[in-house]
Design an enzyme around this catalytic site. Structure first.
Site, short mmCIF file in Angstrom:
data_model
loop_
_atom_site.label_atom_id
_atom_site.label_comp_id
_atom_site.label_asym_id
_atom_site.label_seq_id
_atom_site.Cartn_x
_atom_site.Cartn_y
_atom_site.Cartn_z
CE LYS A 127 11.06 31.71 42.46
NZ LYS A 127 10.18 32.58 41.67
CG ASN A 150 14.69 33.46 46.18
OD1 ASN A 150 15.51 34.35 46.35
ND2 ASN A 150 13.52 33.66 45.59
CG HIS A 196 13.36 38.38 37.47
ND1 HIS A 196 13.22 39.44 38.32
CD2 HIS A 196 12.84 37.30 38.11
CE1 HIS A 196 12.65 39.04 39.44
NE2 HIS A 196 12.39 37.76 39.33
#
Length: 471
Positions: A127, A150, A196
């Protein structure tokens, strides 16, 4: 700063007062809202007070006065159990949202001529590199680009919007869980692999969070989907059936009849009747390895979705400077090169770096993720020796037993020193690779701090070597 609209004269509770929470508090206040701030950590509350904010104990507050709860993304929403503020908000009928949702509503409320273009990027890995790469292409093309989310700067701390701006936003699954109305002109899902799961319950929950980035897209928008994994293939098939937006599959593993793909470092655009080679990525020094070729394919496709000239986008790939903590060379001592891949916080991310070197001395460990390093077994023959740190060290040593030499070093500094000593004694060109396959929170605040500790340890070695040479 982007003043948040839609809460003028209303009170918004804000929980979590690190970077995201304080940025949201500032933006809400600038937009005319009142804020009630709280954090479970006294030091964080003190920092907010020092900035001039009042603190409200949300555990003792009257929640009927709140129009919404702005929740920082690191706070559990559903798993392993909802945070107490989440339970209180739900019991009181208070809407729960995050900073990306505040941004989205502000964009949606703006006059048409002031609305910026939005590129939103998610995926298990890649990302940050892809976000920075798209930002670089936009800047090279003369666009007024703002990069955040982020990565780096929180979205609400970016410069205020105008119709010519392009916001390139990295979005985590935690942020997407708190977002419902974001309309991305270009949305990217790079790849999906287990990560996650403790926060999303299972893979279905994790994938559902990722897919929220595609919500609200329609005709004229672009969705860029990595299809090198089964989950990405499934998502691409699902949205193709919806048949609204332009869908661009990307791959670094196979040729395709449509989309953008990279084979052996050559980037192809299959937008027309035949695929056209557009770049030789082996010439892009900051984009080594197949995983970076996928990132480049995604960034190129996103740039086309923004209307940037394809040839200009391809040229910009060659000048990308790279990112810290992502396969970053931080020093070379003699024949030994030190590579900082601290961003590899799971096994799949570590695989990307490990696959880029035929042999290396491996520094791994930290706070372990589900599955550990078992899935990396096919790469263990490349490991000359492993230097294990943090909580995961004993378990990783058990996995590596009989498959690769390993020692439990405990700390990054000790691992760097031992790895350098062994690599230097070999007398050969060597790579010392920090690619932890773990979270950092057992010993560090984040992966950046871990990477800086690696950099500092290499610098200390260099200083010691210089001192010895001059003595």
């Amino acid at each position: 700063m982007i003043p948040v609209r839609g809460f003028e004269g209303k009170t918004v509770a804000v929980f979590g007062l690190a970077r995201t929470g304080l940025a949201a508090a500032r933006a809400l206040t600038a937009g005319g809202a009142k804020v009630a701030l709280w954090d479970d950590k006294p030091a964080t509350r003190d920092a907010a007070v020092a900035e001039g904010f009042e603190i409200t104990d949300l555990a003792a507050a009257d929640w009927s006065q709140f129009a919404a709860l702005m929740l920082s993304p690191g706070v559990p929403l559903t798993h392993p159990k909802p945070h107490w503020t989440v339970e209180q908000a739900r019991a009181s009928g208070v809407e729960i949202l995050g900073d990306i949702e505040l941004f989205a509503r502000t964009v949606n409320a703006a006059p048409e001529h002031k609305r910026p273009r939005i590129v939103a990027i998610t995926g298990t890995n890649g990302k940050s590199t892809t976000t920075a790469l798209i930002g670089h292409i936009c800047a090279e093309a003369g666009r007024d680009v703002r990069i955040g989310g982020n990565i780096g700067t929180g979205v609400l701390s970016l410069d205020d919007m105008h119709g010519g701006a392009v916001y390139v936003l990295e979005l985590s699954s935690y942020q997407l869980d708190l977002t419902s109305s974001l309309h991305a002109d270009v949305a990217l899902i790079l790849n999906v692999s287990p990560d996650h799961l403790e926060r999303h319950g299972d893979m279905e929950g994790y994938v559902a969070a990722k897919k929220r980035i595609l919500s609200n897209q329609d005709r004229g928008d672009t969705a860029v989907i990595g299809v090198d994994d089964a989950w990405g293939q499934r998502i691409c098939t699902e949205i193709t059936a919806a048949n609204r937006r332009t869908i661009v599959p990307i791959s670094a593993n196979k040729a395709m009849s449509r989309g953008v793909y990279a084979l052996d470092g050559l980037l192809y655009d299959a937008a027309g009747e035949r695929a056209t080679q557009v770049a030789d990525l082996k010439r892009a020094r900051s984009l080594p390895g197949r995983h970076n070729w996928q990132n480049a394919a995604a960034a190129y496709a996103a740039a086309k979705g923004l209307g940037i000239d394809p040839a200009a986008a391809a040229r910009a790939l060659m000048t990308f400077p790279g990112l810290a903590h992502r396969m970053e060379t931080v020093g070379t001592l003699g024949k030994v090169r030190f590579v900082n891949d601290s961003k590899a916080t799971n096994a799949d991310a570590a695989r990307q770096a490990m696959s880029s070197y035929p042999k290396f001395y491996w520094i791994a460990g930290g706070q372990p993720k589900t599955g550990g390093i078992d899935d990396l077994a096919d790469l263990f023959p490349r490991v000359i020796k492993a230097y294990l740190v943090g909580e995961a060290a004993p378990a990783f040593a058990d996995v590596l037993q009989g498959k690769a030499a390993a020692v439990q070093s405990g700390t990054i500094a000790a691992a760097v020193e031992a790895a350098y000593r062994d690599a230097a004694q070999s007398g050969k060109d060597a790579i010392v690779l920090l690619s932890p396959a773990c979270a950092s929170f057992d010993q560090f605040a984040d992966f950046e701090a871990r990477g800086e500790a690696f950099r500092a340890a290499v610098a200390a070695l260099a200083a010691g070597k210089t001192t010895e040479a001059s003595a």
